[in-house]
Write a protein that holds these residues in place. Structure first.
Motif, PDB file in Angstrom:
ATOM      1  N   SER A  36      13.619  36.781  -0.521  1.00 36.20           N
ATOM      2  CA  SER A  36      12.595  37.714  -0.063  1.00 36.20           C
ATOM      3  C   SER A  36      12.130  38.639  -1.181  1.00 36.20           C
ATOM      4  N   LYS A  37      11.058  39.380  -0.914  1.00 33.29           N
ATOM      5  CA  LYS A  37      10.582  40.436  -1.790  1.00 33.29           C
ATOM      6  C   LYS A  37      10.878  41.774  -1.127  1.00 33.29           C
ATOM      7  N   ILE A  38      11.490  42.662  -1.886  1.00 33.26           N
ATOM      8  CA  ILE A  38      11.835  43.977  -1.348  1.00 33.26           C
ATOM      9  C   ILE A  38      11.068  45.043  -2.104  1.00 33.26           C
ATOM     10  N   TYR A  39      10.411  45.927  -1.344  1.00 28.48           N
ATOM     11  CA  TYR A  39       9.677  47.045  -1.923  1.00 28.48           C
ATOM     12  C   TYR A  39      10.291  48.342  -1.410  1.00 28.48           C
ATOM     13  N   THR A  40      10.643  49.232  -2.333  1.00 24.24           N
ATOM     14  CA  THR A  40      11.190  50.536  -1.961  1.00 24.24           C
ATOM     15  C   THR A  40      10.126  51.595  -2.202  1.00 24.24           C
ATOM     16  N   ASN A  41       9.695  52.236  -1.125  1.00 25.93           N
ATOM     17  CA  ASN A  41       8.631  53.235  -1.187  1.00 25.93           C
ATOM     18  C   ASN A  41       9.206  54.618  -0.905  1.00 25.93           C
ATOM     19  N   PHE A  42       9.212  55.489  -1.904  1.00 23.08           N
ATOM     20  CA  PHE A  42       9.784  56.829  -1.771  1.00 23.08           C
ATOM     21  C   PHE A  42       8.725  57.839  -1.331  1.00 23.08           C
ATOM     22  N   GLY A  43       9.197  58.814  -0.545  1.00 19.68           N
ATOM     23  CA  GLY A  43       8.345  59.951  -0.205  1.00 19.68           C
ATOM     24  C   GLY A  43       7.585  59.759   1.091  1.00 19.68           C
ATOM     25  N   PRO A  44       6.681  60.692   1.355  1.00 18.22           N
ATOM     26  CA  PRO A  44       6.361  61.825   0.477  1.00 18.22           C
ATOM     27  C   PRO A  44       7.483  62.860   0.468  1.00 18.22           C
ATOM     28  N   GLY A  45       7.713  63.436  -0.701  1.00 17.61           N
ATOM     29  CA  GLY A  45       8.746  64.454  -0.801  1.00 17.61           C
ATOM     30  C   GLY A  45       9.043  64.823  -2.232  1.00 17.61           C
ATOM     31  N   GLY A  75      11.991  61.081   1.942  1.00 18.59           N
ATOM     32  CA  GLY A  75      12.116  59.903   2.781  1.00 18.59           C
ATOM     33  C   GLY A  75      11.975  58.626   1.984  1.00 18.59           C
ATOM     34  N   VAL A  76      12.182  57.509   2.665  1.00 17.07           N
ATOM     35  CA  VAL A  76      12.034  56.200   2.026  1.00 17.07           C
ATOM     36  C   VAL A  76      11.671  55.177   3.093  1.00 17.07           C
ATOM     37  N   PHE A  77      10.870  54.214   2.695  1.00 24.77           N
ATOM     38  CA  PHE A  77      10.529  53.081   3.550  1.00 24.77           C
ATOM     39  C   PHE A  77      10.772  51.821   2.728  1.00 24.77           C
ATOM     40  N   ILE A  78      11.782  51.032   3.115  1.00 20.84           N
ATOM     41  CA  ILE A  78      12.129  49.813   2.392  1.00 20.84           C
ATOM     42  C   ILE A  78      11.596  48.617   3.182  1.00 20.84           C
ATOM     43  N   GLU A  79      10.769  47.826   2.521  1.00 28.57           N
ATOM     44  CA  GLU A  79      10.178  46.642   3.147  1.00 28.57           C
ATOM     45  C   GLU A  79      10.823  45.386   2.581  1.00 28.57           C
ATOM     46  N   ASN A  80      11.273  44.513   3.457  1.00 31.84           N
ATOM     47  CA  ASN A  80      11.821  43.216   3.058  1.00 31.84           C
ATOM     48  C   ASN A  80      10.948  42.143   3.695  1.00 31.84           C
ATOM     49  N   ILE A  81      10.222  41.400   2.878  1.00 29.39           N
ATOM     50  CA  ILE A  81       9.254  40.434   3.383  1.00 29.39           C
ATOM     51  C   ILE A  81       9.651  39.027   2.949  1.00 29.39           C
ATOM     52  N   PHE A  82       9.766  38.134   3.928  1.00 31.35           N
ATOM     53  CA  PHE A  82      10.106  36.732   3.656  1.00 31.35           C
ATOM     54  C   PHE A  82       9.185  35.864   4.518  1.00 31.35           C
ATOM     55  N   GLY A  83       8.111  35.378   3.888  1.00 31.91           N
ATOM     56  CA  GLY A  83       7.125  34.609   4.651  1.00 31.91           C
ATOM     57  C   GLY A  83       6.495  35.479   5.717  1.00 31.91           C
ATOM     58  N   ASN A  84       6.593  35.051   6.965  1.00 34.12           N
ATOM     59  CA  ASN A  84       6.051  35.842   8.077  1.00 34.12           C
ATOM     60  C   ASN A  84       7.130  36.686   8.759  1.00 34.12           C
ATOM     61  N   GLN A  85       8.285  36.807   8.101  1.00 34.88           N
ATOM     62  CA  GLN A  85       9.392  37.604   8.649  1.00 34.88           C
ATOM     63  C   GLN A  85       9.519  38.915   7.877  1.00 34.88           C
ATOM     64  N   LYS A  86       9.888  39.975   8.599  1.00 30.27           N
ATOM     65  CA  LYS A  86      10.027  41.286   7.968  1.00 30.27           C
ATOM     66  C   LYS A  86      11.306  41.975   8.437  1.00 30.27           C
ATOM     67  N   MET A  87      11.902  42.731   7.544  1.00 27.92           N
ATOM     68  CA  MET A  87      13.057  43.568   7.867  1.00 27.92           C
ATOM     69  C   MET A  87      12.829  44.898   7.166  1.00 27.92           C
ATOM     70  N   ASN A  88      12.649  45.981   7.918  1.00 31.21           N
ATOM     71  CA  ASN A  88      12.298  47.273   7.340  1.00 31.21           C
ATOM     72  C   ASN A  88      13.371  48.323   7.605  1.00 31.21           C
ATOM     73  N   PHE A  89      13.423  49.311   6.721  1.00 34.75           N
ATOM     74  CA  PHE A  89      14.335  50.449   6.872  1.00 34.75           C
ATOM     75  C   PHE A  89      13.554  51.712   6.589  1.00 34.75           C
ATOM     76  N   LEU A  90      13.577  52.656   7.530  1.00 36.90           N
ATOM     77  CA  LEU A  90      12.832  53.907   7.399  1.00 36.90           C
ATOM     78  C   LEU A  90      13.791  55.082   7.484  1.00 36.90           C
ATOM     79  N   MET A  91      13.629  56.052   6.593  1.00 37.47           N
ATOM     80  CA  MET A  91      14.501  57.217   6.601  1.00 37.47           C
ATOM     81  C   MET A  91      13.692  58.465   6.270  1.00 37.47           C
ATOM     82  N   GLU A  92      13.852  59.518   7.057  1.00 40.58           N
ATOM     83  CA  GLU A  92      13.257  60.822   6.788  1.00 40.58           C
ATOM     84  C   GLU A  92      14.393  61.827   6.771  1.00 40.58           C
ATOM     85  N   ILE A  93      14.605  62.479   5.629  1.00 40.08           N
ATOM     86  CA  ILE A  93      15.845  63.241   5.441  1.00 40.08           C
ATOM     87  C   ILE A  93      15.622  64.555   4.708  1.00 40.08           C
ATOM     88  N   ASP A  94      16.666  65.376   4.693  1.00 43.40           N
ATOM     89  CA  ASP A  94      16.737  66.517   3.794  1.00 43.40           C
ATOM     90  C   ASP A  94      17.484  66.027   2.564  1.00 43.40           C
TER      91      ASP A  94
END
Length: 287
Positions: A137-146, A225-244
């Motif tokens: 898969s391809k994983i994208y780590t998106n930070f913020g906003p913060g 915060g962070v939003f991690i996207e894991n994309i494999f073809g038409n399948q997705k696995m995401n992780f979302l976090m909003e934190i101090d």
């Protein structure tokens, strides 16, 4: 209860100290900081300019100083038989630093957890699990906003800057915009300071903008915060976090400190450690 010190007394250091006080298996027994004066909010806790100036030798140390100051401190602690956990956050330098700390850990017959923040650290473990499910898969780590604590600390350390805050804005697909709000010292060269920021390795890989302001205080906010996207073809696995930011980093460091005591001598990344080792009270209720 194991006696633990905190090296550094900034936002993350105080958050780690608070987490230690709330932990059933640890005792906060001291701070190490540049000036041996009481830490606000922890006035009864001993303070020294180095670990050997404290009333008693600790069993472990949580290191919360800026990343570029971590290695010599951690190496000395390990060689003196003190377990350690740090939140070093320069990703590309982690493997080489871990190899060097491995030697120090083996010399002291002790262990440490390297890069034990929320990224690298907690997010590293999340990405590892995602890759285990979708190896191609391809994983994208998106930070913020913060506000980035590490980037802000680096910006503040640059000659000519009195204070600074670095805000991270996600652009998608793992790309980011860094907005740096900087307060110039008197008579500082604005162009030279801006060049020093943009050419620093912390900033040179991202799109950046520098704005000089009278005060950085209005931009200071520990939310992140962070939003991690894991994309494999038409399948997705995401992780979302909003934190101090400091709170989560402090909590992860305490958990990593706990895990360090359970490993064989050496230097470890969080994904290499069994998850149960991070818990004060182990059990199958988390399955």
């Amino acid at each position: 209860m194991k006696k633990i010190i905190v090296v550094g007394a900034g936002n993350i250091g105080k958050a780690a100290a608070k987490a230690l006080l709330e932990s059933p298996d640890f005792e906060l027994c001291g701070f190490v900081r540049q000036k041996s004066e009481p830490v606000t909010g922890f006035e009864k806790i001993p303070v020294a300019e180095n670990v050997f100036g404290l009333p008693e030798k600790p069993e472990g140390a949580i290191i919360t100083v800026p990343s570029r100051l971590v290695e010599p401190i951690e190496s000395k602690l390990l060689e003196n038989g003190i377990y350690a956990a740090d939140c070093f956050d320069i990703h590309e330098e982690l493997p080489k630093m871990r190899k060097r700390l491995q030697k120090s850990a083996e010399k002291g017959k002790i262990s440490c957890v390297v890069g034990a923040g929320w990224d690298p650290g907690l997010d590293s473990a999340i990405r590892t699990l995602m890759f285990s499910a979708f190896p191609e898969s391809k994983i994208y780590t998106n930070f913020g906003p913060g506000m980035s604590m590490g980037h802000s600390a680096v910006a503040k350390s640059i000659d000519g800057i009195a204070d600074a805050v670095s805000i991270t804005l996600p652009l998608g697909k793992g790309k980011h915009l860094r907005k740096i709000y900087a307060v110039l010292e008197k008579n500082a060269d604005k162009k030279a300071v801006e060049h020093a920021i943009l050419s620093d390795s912390y900033f040179e890989h991202d799109e950046c903008s520098v704005e000089f302001v009278d005060s950085a205080e209005p931009f200071f906010d520990t939310k992140h915060g962070v939003f991690i996207e894991n994309i494999f073809g038409n399948q997705k696995m995401n992780f979302l976090m909003e934190i101090d930011n400091p709170t989560l980093t402090g909590n992860v460091l305490v958990s990593a400190m706990r895990a360090a005591f359970l490993q064989k001598p050496g230097a470890y990344f969080m994904p290499e450690i069994p998850p149960f080792d991070f818990l004060a009270e182990k059990g199958f209720g988390y399955l």
